[in-house]
Enzyme design. Sequence first.
Site, PDB file in Angstrom:
ATOM      1  N   ASP A   1       7.740  -2.065   8.200  1.00  0.00           N
ATOM      2  CA  ASP A   1       7.129  -2.194   6.620  1.00  0.00           C
ATOM      3  C   ASP A   1       7.023  -0.716   5.904  1.00  0.00           C
ATOM      4  OD1 ASP A   1       6.958  -4.963   7.610  1.00  0.00           O
ATOM      5  OD2 ASP A   1       4.811  -4.749   7.792  1.00  0.00           O
TER       6      ASP A   1
ATOM      7  N   HIS B   1       0.932  -1.209   0.141  1.00  0.00           N
ATOM      8  CA  HIS B   1       0.032  -0.022   0.014  1.00  0.00           C
ATOM      9  C   HIS B   1       0.929   1.359   0.120  1.00  0.00           C
ATOM     10  CE1 HIS B   1      -3.095  -2.948   1.056  1.00  0.00           C
ATOM     11  NE2 HIS B   1      -3.936  -1.920   0.871  1.00  0.00           N
TER      12      HIS B   1
ATOM     13  N   HIS C   1       0.196  -3.146   9.224  1.00  0.00           N
ATOM     14  CA  HIS C   1       1.602  -3.352   8.914  1.00  0.00           C
ATOM     15  C   HIS C   1       2.371  -2.733  10.106  1.00  0.00           C
ATOM     16  CE1 HIS C   1       1.892  -4.586   4.906  1.00  0.00           C
ATOM     17  NE2 HIS C   1       0.687  -3.622   4.534  1.00  0.00           N
TER      18      HIS C   1
END
Length: 376
Positions: free
Chosen positions: A297, A250, A293
């Site tokens: 990350d 994302h 996350h």
Amino acid sequence: MAASELIQEDDKNCIEVISTDPPSPPQSTKVPNHTHQISRTPHSEDVLDGDGKGRRRKITEVLKENQLINSLCNKIQQRCNYDKITKESDDPLPKEWWKTGVSFIYAFFALVFNAVIIVIIHERVPDKSVIPPLPDKFFDYIDRVPWAFKATEACGLTLCGLWLVQWLALKHRAIVARRCFFMIATLYLYRCITMYITTLPVPGKHLECAPKLYDNVTEKMWRIIRMVSGGGLNVTGSHILCGDYLYSGHTIMLRLSYLFIKEYCPPRFWWYRWFCFFLSIFGLICILLGHEHYSIDVVVAYFVVNWTFRWYYAMLESHVHNQEPNKYLTRTWWNRIFKFLEGNVKATVPVEFGWPVPIPTTSCRRRYSIVDRYDN
């Protein structure tokens, strides 16, 4: 005696000879061979000689005129061909859509391979009841916000939509598209490596992972197809697998969309760039607020995207200015791919806009003709 030359202009303003009427030589009349000689007066011989000389002089002039017109037509045609070849070879920003197609195939392969890796690592993600989430400093201070991850995907889809519209309006969209496809593919291949090497446990106990399939190959194939078709998003129902944490996909979507929007945005649209910047930052924060996350990350993805983008455009800057590239820039594994994609690009792509589909217009095509007539 008549000779005509018709020259007309074709669709690309090149002159073409349509018809040529070469003069026909005078037909000789045979005089029957009589035994009796025909008496000619001196006056009649002079008339015949004068008429023959005039006719031969007119034929010679017509031949010269025809040769001159043919030579002119050949020169103009050669010039048209030369201009066409020069224009195609000297274009500093060639479209080369076939290279864009190759770049698209590369990106599609990377996305499919990314889905395959996620399906594989999902099978080895530890159960959250056995191994709890890893300690994260952000999670220690900020509680989970249930709607945050949906806001992240809304921001990402908005940025991708804005970039798609902006790209369609660009004049040199073929060059920009292959750069975008290349970076998407490269970043997701890097992600496949990091995900496969280290499998992290789920970052929150709220996450629900799909059951493991073990040796059921058919169901695994359906999961791959579902992930690719849905883009791996929660809003499409394709984000049902766990283990795809390091690093965040994302974040790639949010950050890369903003960087391309900024790179090909006119300076006077500063408000548009700032809007996209805040939208991307808000999306990154919402990833952490949703506890989808780990913080590492997002941080790793942020720097990998930024440096890959800057590295590529630093190499491009040296290439278009015919400068000797830095030896460290040319040591990338994708240096040959870069030369393939950008080899014929000789200038910086300007921020120019045009209609994605040519608008049909009625135009009058002028045709020129030159007709030379010679009377008997």
